[in-house]
Enzyme design. Sequence first.
Site, short mmCIF file in Angstrom:
data_model
loop_
_atom_site.label_atom_id
_atom_site.label_comp_id
_atom_site.label_asym_id
_atom_site.label_seq_id
_atom_site.Cartn_x
_atom_site.Cartn_y
_atom_site.Cartn_z
N ASP A 30 0.85 -1.19 0.00
CA ASP A 30 0.00 0.00 0.00
C ASP A 30 0.89 1.25 0.00
O ASP A 30 1.87 1.33 0.73
CB ASP A 30 -0.92 0.00 1.24
CG ASP A 30 -2.06 0.99 1.08
OD1 ASP A 30 -3.22 0.55 1.01
OD2 ASP A 30 -1.80 2.22 1.04
N ILE A 31 0.52 2.20 -0.83
CA ILE A 31 1.34 3.41 -0.99
C ILE A 31 1.29 4.28 0.27
O ILE A 31 2.23 5.03 0.54
CB ILE A 31 0.91 4.17 -2.26
CG1 ILE A 31 2.02 5.05 -2.78
CG2 ILE A 31 -0.37 4.92 -2.08
CD1 ILE A 31 1.78 5.56 -4.20
N ASN A 87 -12.83 -3.44 2.43
CA ASN A 87 -13.80 -2.37 2.60
C ASN A 87 -14.78 -2.44 1.44
O ASN A 87 -14.37 -2.63 0.29
CB ASN A 87 -13.10 -1.01 2.61
CG ASN A 87 -12.16 -0.87 3.80
OD1 ASN A 87 -12.44 -1.38 4.86
ND2 ASN A 87 -11.06 -0.17 3.60
N HIS A 100 -10.27 -5.46 -3.19
CA HIS A 100 -8.92 -5.64 -2.65
C HIS A 100 -9.01 -5.95 -1.17
O HIS A 100 -9.95 -5.53 -0.49
CB HIS A 100 -8.06 -4.40 -2.89
CG HIS A 100 -8.66 -3.12 -2.40
ND1 HIS A 100 -9.62 -2.45 -3.10
CD2 HIS A 100 -8.44 -2.41 -1.27
CE1 HIS A 100 -9.97 -1.36 -2.43
NE2 HIS A 100 -9.28 -1.31 -1.31
#
Length: 126
Positions: A30-31, A87, A100
């Site tokens: 994750d960025i 989510n 995801h």
Amino acid sequence: MEKNIFEKIRDKESDADIVFKNEYVTAFKDIYPCAPIHILIIPNKMIRSLNDVEKDDAIYLANILISAKEIAEKFNIDKSGYRLITNCGKDGGQEVQYLHFHLVGGVSLGRMIGLPKNSQKIFKEF
Ligand code: AMP
């Protein structure tokens, strides 16, 4: 239609730190990590959210779970523990419209999820 960011990462048209890939899933860092280990796992088939999953997608979902376990081992958090979250929709906080799963760990995550301060009141009204 233009590909979204996760489709581009899956197709290697956008940069990402890919940590695992097989026929069914792609996993990348994750960025904006929320924990020392924060990996996103996506099916290689475009599925918008958990709401859009169909029975034929079972092989993708199985591979997400199995790869999560393997990635946890690879990042040495299998023994200490981790959480796998997806989510869905507005209340779920889904920002990217491509199914995801967040694999997070490397720190004690506490119980469940962060809820808004007025959540007790909302429970009563629900
Ligand atoms: P969600 O809120 O569940 O839709 O989560 C989307 C996640 O994607 C967030 O944690 C973002 O930090 C992450 N994200 C967005 N763009 C990228 C990117 N280009 N590379 C890696 N992670 C990203």
